[in-house]
Scaffold this motif. Structure first.
Motif, PDB file in Angstrom:
ATOM      1  N   VAL A 139     -41.896 -17.376 108.503  1.00  0.00           N
ATOM      2  CA  VAL A 139     -42.988 -17.262 107.524  1.00  0.00           C
ATOM      3  C   VAL A 139     -43.602 -15.866 107.571  1.00  0.00           C
ATOM      4  O   VAL A 139     -43.811 -15.222 106.536  1.00  0.00           O
ATOM      5  CB  VAL A 139     -44.071 -18.353 107.790  1.00  0.00           C
ATOM      6  N   ILE A 140     -43.863 -15.359 108.809  1.00  0.00           N
ATOM      7  CA  ILE A 140     -44.441 -14.010 108.969  1.00  0.00           C
ATOM      8  C   ILE A 140     -43.509 -12.959 108.355  1.00  0.00           C
ATOM      9  O   ILE A 140     -43.948 -12.055 107.636  1.00  0.00           O
ATOM     10  CB  ILE A 140     -44.692 -13.706 110.472  1.00  0.00           C
ATOM     11  N   THR A 141     -42.208 -13.093 108.642  1.00  0.00           N
ATOM     12  CA  THR A 141     -41.221 -12.134 108.099  1.00  0.00           C
ATOM     13  C   THR A 141     -41.243 -12.146 106.575  1.00  0.00           C
ATOM     14  O   THR A 141     -41.242 -11.090 105.938  1.00  0.00           O
ATOM     15  CB  THR A 141     -39.802 -12.482 108.606  1.00  0.00           C
ATOM     16  N   ALA A 142     -41.291 -13.339 105.992  1.00  0.00           N
ATOM     17  CA  ALA A 142     -41.311 -13.462 104.530  1.00  0.00           C
ATOM     18  C   ALA A 142     -42.541 -12.758 103.953  1.00  0.00           C
ATOM     19  O   ALA A 142     -42.447 -12.034 102.949  1.00  0.00           O
ATOM     20  CB  ALA A 142     -41.302 -14.931 104.130  1.00  0.00           C
ATOM     21  N   LEU A 143     -43.701 -12.928 104.606  1.00  0.00           N
ATOM     22  CA  LEU A 143     -44.940 -12.291 104.135  1.00  0.00           C
ATOM     23  C   LEU A 143     -44.843 -10.767 104.200  1.00  0.00           C
ATOM     24  O   LEU A 143     -45.274 -10.060 103.287  1.00  0.00           O
ATOM     25  CB  LEU A 143     -46.141 -12.778 104.962  1.00  0.00           C
ATOM     26  N   ILE A 144     -44.265 -10.256 105.301  1.00  0.00           N
ATOM     27  CA  ILE A 144     -44.142  -8.797 105.465  1.00  0.00           C
ATOM     28  C   ILE A 144     -43.172  -8.221 104.434  1.00  0.00           C
ATOM     29  O   ILE A 144     -43.433  -7.176 103.829  1.00  0.00           O
ATOM     30  CB  ILE A 144     -43.728  -8.442 106.917  1.00  0.00           C
ATOM     31  N   VAL A 145     -42.050  -8.916 104.210  1.00  0.00           N
ATOM     32  CA  VAL A 145     -41.071  -8.450 103.216  1.00  0.00           C
ATOM     33  C   VAL A 145     -41.718  -8.433 101.820  1.00  0.00           C
ATOM     34  O   VAL A 145     -41.572  -7.471 101.060  1.00  0.00           O
ATOM     35  CB  VAL A 145     -39.805  -9.343 103.233  1.00  0.00           C
ATOM     36  N   TRP A 146     -42.471  -9.483 101.504  1.00  0.00           N
ATOM     37  CA  TRP A 146     -43.164  -9.567 100.211  1.00  0.00           C
ATOM     38  C   TRP A 146     -44.117  -8.381 100.029  1.00  0.00           C
ATOM     39  O   TRP A 146     -44.144  -7.723  98.989  1.00  0.00           O
ATOM     40  CB  TRP A 146     -43.918 -10.896 100.137  1.00  0.00           C
ATOM     41  N   GLU A 147     -44.912  -8.108 101.074  1.00  0.00           N
ATOM     42  CA  GLU A 147     -45.876  -6.997 101.026  1.00  0.00           C
ATOM     43  C   GLU A 147     -45.160  -5.646 100.931  1.00  0.00           C
ATOM     44  O   GLU A 147     -45.596  -4.746 100.215  1.00  0.00           O
ATOM     45  CB  GLU A 147     -46.780  -7.065 102.267  1.00  0.00           C
ATOM     46  N   ALA A 148     -44.023  -5.514 101.642  1.00  0.00           N
ATOM     47  CA  ALA A 148     -43.258  -4.251 101.610  1.00  0.00           C
ATOM     48  C   ALA A 148     -42.753  -3.973 100.196  1.00  0.00           C
ATOM     49  O   ALA A 148     -42.841  -2.841  99.698  1.00  0.00           O
ATOM     50  CB  ALA A 148     -42.088  -4.325 102.585  1.00  0.00           C
ATOM     51  N   ILE A 149     -42.228  -5.017  99.542  1.00  0.00           N
ATOM     52  CA  ILE A 149     -41.723  -4.845  98.173  1.00  0.00           C
ATOM     53  C   ILE A 149     -42.874  -4.446  97.238  1.00  0.00           C
ATOM     54  O   ILE A 149     -42.737  -3.565  96.393  1.00  0.00           O
ATOM     55  CB  ILE A 149     -41.024  -6.145  97.687  1.00  0.00           C
ATOM     56  N   ARG A 150     -44.050  -5.086  97.435  1.00  0.00           N
ATOM     57  CA  ARG A 150     -45.218  -4.761  96.612  1.00  0.00           C
ATOM     58  C   ARG A 150     -45.608  -3.290  96.786  1.00  0.00           C
ATOM     59  O   ARG A 150     -45.986  -2.607  95.844  1.00  0.00           O
ATOM     60  CB  ARG A 150     -46.373  -5.681  97.002  1.00  0.00           C
ATOM     61  N   ARG A 151     -45.503  -2.807  98.018  1.00  0.00           N
ATOM     62  CA  ARG A 151     -45.924  -1.422  98.320  1.00  0.00           C
ATOM     63  C   ARG A 151     -44.983  -0.363  97.749  1.00  0.00           C
ATOM     64  O   ARG A 151     -45.368   0.788  97.623  1.00  0.00           O
ATOM     65  CB  ARG A 151     -46.053  -1.236  99.838  1.00  0.00           C
ATOM     66  N   PHE A 152     -43.732  -0.761  97.496  1.00  0.00           N
ATOM     67  CA  PHE A 152     -42.827   0.207  96.850  1.00  0.00           C
ATOM     68  C   PHE A 152     -43.345   0.536  95.445  1.00  0.00           C
ATOM     69  O   PHE A 152     -43.229   1.646  94.976  1.00  0.00           O
ATOM     70  CB  PHE A 152     -41.403  -0.359  96.747  1.00  0.00           C
ATOM     71  N   TYR A 153     -43.937  -0.477  94.800  1.00  0.00           N
ATOM     72  CA  TYR A 153     -44.444  -0.283  93.431  1.00  0.00           C
ATOM     73  C   TYR A 153     -45.856   0.296  93.434  1.00  0.00           C
ATOM     74  O   TYR A 153     -46.244   1.023  92.539  1.00  0.00           O
ATOM     75  CB  TYR A 153     -44.412  -1.618  92.659  1.00  0.00           C
ATOM     76  N   GLN A 154     -46.634  -0.059  94.455  1.00  0.00           N
ATOM     77  CA  GLN A 154     -48.001   0.466  94.559  1.00  0.00           C
ATOM     78  C   GLN A 154     -48.204   1.026  95.950  1.00  0.00           C
ATOM     79  O   GLN A 154     -48.731   0.343  96.829  1.00  0.00           O
ATOM     80  CB  GLN A 154     -49.018  -0.667  94.322  1.00  0.00           C
ATOM     81  N   PRO A 155     -47.774   2.282  96.204  1.00  0.00           N
ATOM     82  CA  PRO A 155     -47.896   2.855  97.548  1.00  0.00           C
ATOM     83  C   PRO A 155     -49.350   2.860  98.039  1.00  0.00           C
ATOM     84  O   PRO A 155     -50.259   3.145  97.263  1.00  0.00           O
ATOM     85  CB  PRO A 155     -47.364   4.276  97.374  1.00  0.00           C
ATOM     86  N   GLN A 156     -49.520   2.481  99.294  1.00  0.00           N
ATOM     87  CA  GLN A 156     -50.853   2.453  99.907  1.00  0.00           C
ATOM     88  C   GLN A 156     -50.984   3.651 100.843  1.00  0.00           C
ATOM     89  O   GLN A 156     -50.025   4.019 101.523  1.00  0.00           O
ATOM     90  CB  GLN A 156     -51.016   1.171 100.739  1.00  0.00           C
ATOM     91  N   PRO A 157     -52.184   4.277 100.910  1.00  0.00           N
ATOM     92  CA  PRO A 157     -52.357   5.377 101.863  1.00  0.00           C
ATOM     93  C   PRO A 157     -52.316   4.863 103.305  1.00  0.00           C
ATOM     94  O   PRO A 157     -52.809   3.783 103.594  1.00  0.00           O
ATOM     95  CB  PRO A 157     -53.741   5.923 101.514  1.00  0.00           C
ATOM     96  N   VAL A 158     -51.689   5.638 104.166  1.00  0.00           N
ATOM     97  CA  VAL A 158     -51.573   5.263 105.583  1.00  0.00           C
ATOM     98  C   VAL A 158     -52.114   6.409 106.433  1.00  0.00           C
ATOM     99  O   VAL A 158     -51.772   7.566 106.200  1.00  0.00           O
ATOM    100  CB  VAL A 158     -50.091   4.982 105.952  1.00  0.00           C
TER     101      VAL A 158
END
Length: 318
Positions: free
Chosen positions: A96-115
């Protein structure tokens, strides 16, 4: 029993596991907080990986603890199965954790977040040292190669890669400001977590479904007994399963009526112990061929039970 560890060996195992668990858990929370504050998904993914380590260490710790507890009338195997159940729940949580991280990673490709690269780098380096410390604790002075300790050490090994990934991402962000490296590396770390979780799910489910330990081939075991013990004509109704790390076996053996019944039984037990490391076996000796049509299928039916002419023997030499 299968647990022939010395108490000093067990205590040192427990202390090393407890120390490694404490280190890993503290740094897992540090990575969660650091990942949230710096906005780094790679750090959060690594924290997810550290959770797999913490869970593996906790299960190893519980296994050592439960192995010390005596079985009772209600739990005749003690509570050894609890660790398998914990592994199963842990594996599902990780998926479940992996699925959430993958989902968030894909979202960030479209909307890069500052780090914040600096903070991310600091936490990632601290995480790397935490993993090195855990790895050293698990390997330091381990005279006895406990299966759980080995598994936990392998987890920590994999986590070193996750921390290195987070460090690489932080350095690239600091030098070039290229933010997509963070979700890219979080995906790579997620693959490591996925691999651990899948293996854990498969093994724990196999054990919960009473699967035979992968190290023992039951057909070969039946053949070996027939070939190596002259009086044994036929082996059937073989059931092998695992409780904790302990293999448990029941079987029927059709034998030529022996001169010394108990001595033959001892030889069968000795053979199983020596060649298959099975210390807990229940052997039913029969002088007549098994009359039930299901004898080779390992299924019991009332008709088969009525036809049995047997001398049931239950012995557990330790």
């Amino acid at each position: 029993m299968a647990h022939t560890h010395s108490h000093s060996g067990q205590d040192s195992n427990r202390k090393r596991l407890a120390a490694a668990f404490a280190v890993t858990t503290v740094f897992m929370f540090a990575e969660v907080i650091g990942g949230w504050m710096s906005g780094s998904l790679a750090l959060l993914a690594d924290a997810g990986h550290m959770l797999t380590d913490a869970a593996a260490l906790l299960m190893a710790l519980l296994a050592v603890q439960f192995a010390r507890r005596k079985p009772n009338a209600r739990h005749t195997f003690g509570l050894l199965r609890l660790t398998t159940l914990a592994a199963f729940v842990n594996a599902i949580a990780l998926l479940v954790i992996t699925a959430l991280i993958v989902w968030e990673a894909i979202r960030r490709f479209y909307q890069p977040q500052p780090v914040t690269g600096g903070l991310m780098l600091g936490i990632a380096i601290a995480g790397l040292f935490a993993n090195l410390l855990s790895f050293w604790l698990l390997h330091h002075g381990s005279e006895e190669k406990n299966l759980n300790v080995r598994a936990a050490a392998l987890h920590v090994m994999g986590d070193l890669l996750g921390s290195v990934g987070a460090i690489v991402a932080a350095v690239i962000i600091m030098l070039t400001g290229w933010m997509p490296i963070d979700p890219i590396l979080s995906l790579l770390v997620s693959l490591l977590v996925l691999r651990s979780a899948w293996a854990l799910l498969r093994e724990s489910l196999h054990e919960l479904l009473e699967g035979a330990p992968s190290s023992v081939d039951t057909n070969k075991l039946a053949r070996d007994l027939t070939l190596n013990i002259a009086e044994v004509r036929n082996v059937h109704h073989v059931h092998l399963w695992q409780v904790g790390e302990k293999p448990v076996l029941t079987l029927h053996v059709q034998v030529i009526p022996p001169y010394d019944h108990d001595a033959l039984l001892q030889r069968i037990h000795h053979y199983l112990h020596q060649h298959y490391q099975i210390a807990h076996a229940t052997v039913q000796m029969e002088y007549q061929p098994c009359a039930g049509h299901d004898c080779d299928l390992g299924l019991s039916s009332p008709s088969a039970a009525e036809h049995h002419h047997h001398h049931g023997e239950h012995a557990h030499p330790h």
